[in-house]
Design a protein around this motif. Structure first.
Motif, short mmCIF file in Angstrom:
data_model
loop_
_atom_site.label_atom_id
_atom_site.label_comp_id
_atom_site.label_asym_id
_atom_site.label_seq_id
_atom_site.Cartn_x
_atom_site.Cartn_y
_atom_site.Cartn_z
N UNK A 131 0.88 -1.08 0.07
CA UNK A 131 -0.02 -0.17 0.08
C UNK A 131 0.84 1.39 -0.08
N UNK A 132 0.32 2.28 -0.80
CA UNK A 132 1.17 3.51 -0.77
C UNK A 132 0.52 4.42 0.52
N UNK A 133 1.68 4.83 1.31
CA UNK A 133 1.42 5.60 2.40
C UNK A 133 0.70 6.91 2.34
N UNK A 134 -0.62 6.93 2.73
CA UNK A 134 -1.37 8.31 2.55
C UNK A 134 -0.74 9.39 3.01
N UNK A 135 0.05 9.38 4.05
CA UNK A 135 0.59 10.43 4.70
C UNK A 135 1.66 11.15 3.50
N UNK A 136 2.02 10.41 2.42
CA UNK A 136 3.00 10.82 1.49
C UNK A 136 2.16 11.52 0.28
N UNK A 137 0.81 11.43 0.25
CA UNK A 137 0.18 12.04 -0.84
C UNK A 137 0.39 13.63 -1.15
N UNK A 138 0.75 14.10 0.03
CA UNK A 138 0.85 15.85 -0.28
C UNK A 138 2.24 15.78 -1.04
N UNK A 139 3.20 15.04 -0.88
CA UNK A 139 4.31 15.01 -1.78
C UNK A 139 3.90 14.56 -3.14
N UNK A 140 3.10 13.68 -3.36
CA UNK A 140 2.65 13.47 -4.77
C UNK A 140 2.13 14.62 -5.43
N UNK A 141 1.23 15.29 -4.51
CA UNK A 141 0.65 16.39 -5.01
C UNK A 141 1.79 17.37 -5.53
N UNK A 142 2.64 17.79 -4.55
CA UNK A 142 3.61 18.82 -4.91
C UNK A 142 4.37 18.45 -6.24
N UNK A 143 4.56 17.07 -6.45
CA UNK A 143 5.35 16.74 -7.79
C UNK A 143 4.53 16.47 -8.89
N UNK A 144 3.38 17.04 -8.89
CA UNK A 144 2.22 16.76 -9.91
C UNK A 144 2.54 17.12 -11.30
N UNK A 145 3.85 17.90 -11.40
CA UNK A 145 4.31 18.33 -12.86
C UNK A 145 5.36 16.88 -13.35
N UNK A 146 5.55 16.16 -12.53
CA UNK A 146 6.68 15.04 -12.95
C UNK A 146 6.14 13.57 -12.39
N UNK A 147 4.85 13.41 -12.44
CA UNK A 147 4.03 12.17 -12.15
C UNK A 147 3.44 11.75 -13.55
N UNK A 148 3.94 10.82 -14.15
CA UNK A 148 3.30 10.19 -15.56
C UNK A 148 2.41 8.98 -15.43
N UNK A 149 1.41 9.16 -16.35
CA UNK A 149 0.46 7.95 -16.04
C UNK A 149 1.29 6.66 -17.06
#
Length: 308
Positions: free
Chosen positions: A248-266
């Protein structure tokens, strides 16, 4: 960040293809997207792909004991048509060697596939062996737009001295490398963030796309993306019901995923996934990171990276 997330419970049953295509279309329409860009799809010589499927069917050791049915066990032409029906405007032919002497002929096959499949981003691969720089340079000169490195299957150290000049070549050319280097679904001798950190220390401009969000070392690989401006991550299988059961992905890390929104790719791993394609899209939507984030991940980031 919207913190409302849709829970996914129970198995996800495949819908008829036409119904699933309509569901993917509704997803795209909600976001106002001209299509999807999927940076992690597999096309390879049929006999090689059938061996890969057999590995999944027989629960090979790198699967960590998981049952892994292949949802889209179709012929090459059918798989290509299906991605187009899903509205995928650009995809890749991720392929990889597991021993020396394979990469060059895989690259020859991939170059031909790209010539006859204009919506496929010309993909190539590599392996730490004598001559790797030569055939990688040849692939670049032939128009390769993305490379695949599979540290787990290849069982090699990405920081191997045999690869150093090749990483430099790819960094100079600005060509992205989708690299499976996390320790999921089962660890390998050279998986994990430490070998990749050594590569990036020598080649900080190398455009690595960390496959599967780096599972299960999600936060370590997010840290590398925060340190190195050219590091990206793909979403392949992350956040889905299947993966959430064991890594499972740690939900506490989702703000970091949001902040890297320009470098996450499908990325999806199509066709080698044990659930419907649309489930990956719904899993991303359920994170509650907003439509702007989803538009960037599902299309805009890759469109910008590959100048589509």
């Amino acid at each position: 960040m919207n913190d409302q997330r849709t829970a996914h419970t129970g198995p996800v049953e495949p819908a008829p293809v036409h119904a699933e295509a309509a569901e993917v279309r509704r997803f795209r329409e909600r976001l106002g997207l001209p299509g999807l860009v999927d940076v992690h799809t597999h096309f390879m010589p049929e006999r090689v792909l059938h061996k890969v499927w057999n590995y999944f069917d027989t629960n090979g050791p790198l699967l960590g004991g998981l049952e892994w049915p292949i949802t889209y066990r179709k012929e090459e032409a059918e798989r290509t048509v299906l991605l187009r029906e899903f509205g995928v405007r650009a995809f890749t032919s991720m392929l990889y060697p597991h021993k020396p002497g394979m990469a060059a002929w895989l690259n020859a096959w991939a170059a031909d596939f790209a010539r006859r499949t204009p919506d496929c981003l010309h993909t190539a691969t590599l392996y730490p062996e004598p001559g790797v720089e030569t055939y990688v340079r040849e692939a670049v000169e032939a128009g390769a737009r993305v490379f695949k490195s599979h540290v787990q299957v290849g069982a090699y150290d990405p920081a191997d001295e045999l690869l150093q000049r090749t990483w430099g070549l790819l960094a100079d050319a600005g060509i992205p490398v989708v690299i499976h280097c996390g320790s999921g679904p089962a660890p390998g001798k050279y998986t994990g963030p430490e070998p990749i950190a050594r590569v990036l220390a020598r080649h900080p401009r190398l455009r690595l796309i960390i496959a599967h969000m780096g599972m299960p070392e999600y936060e370590d690989f997010l840290g590398l993306a925060e340190r190195f401006a050219e590091v990206r991550l793909d979403t392949t299988m992350a956040f889905t019901d299947f993966t959430e059961q064991f890594m499972p992905f740690p939900r506490s890390a989702l703000p970091r995923v949001a902040a890297l929104g320009d470098r996450i790719l499908l990325g999806t791993d199509f066709p080698n996934i044990p659930y419907p394609y649309v489930h990956q899209l719904h899993a991303l939507e359920s994170l509650g990171l907003g439509q702007e984030w989803l538009r960037a991940v599902c299309h805009d980031n890759a469109a910008r990276l590959f100048r589509l």
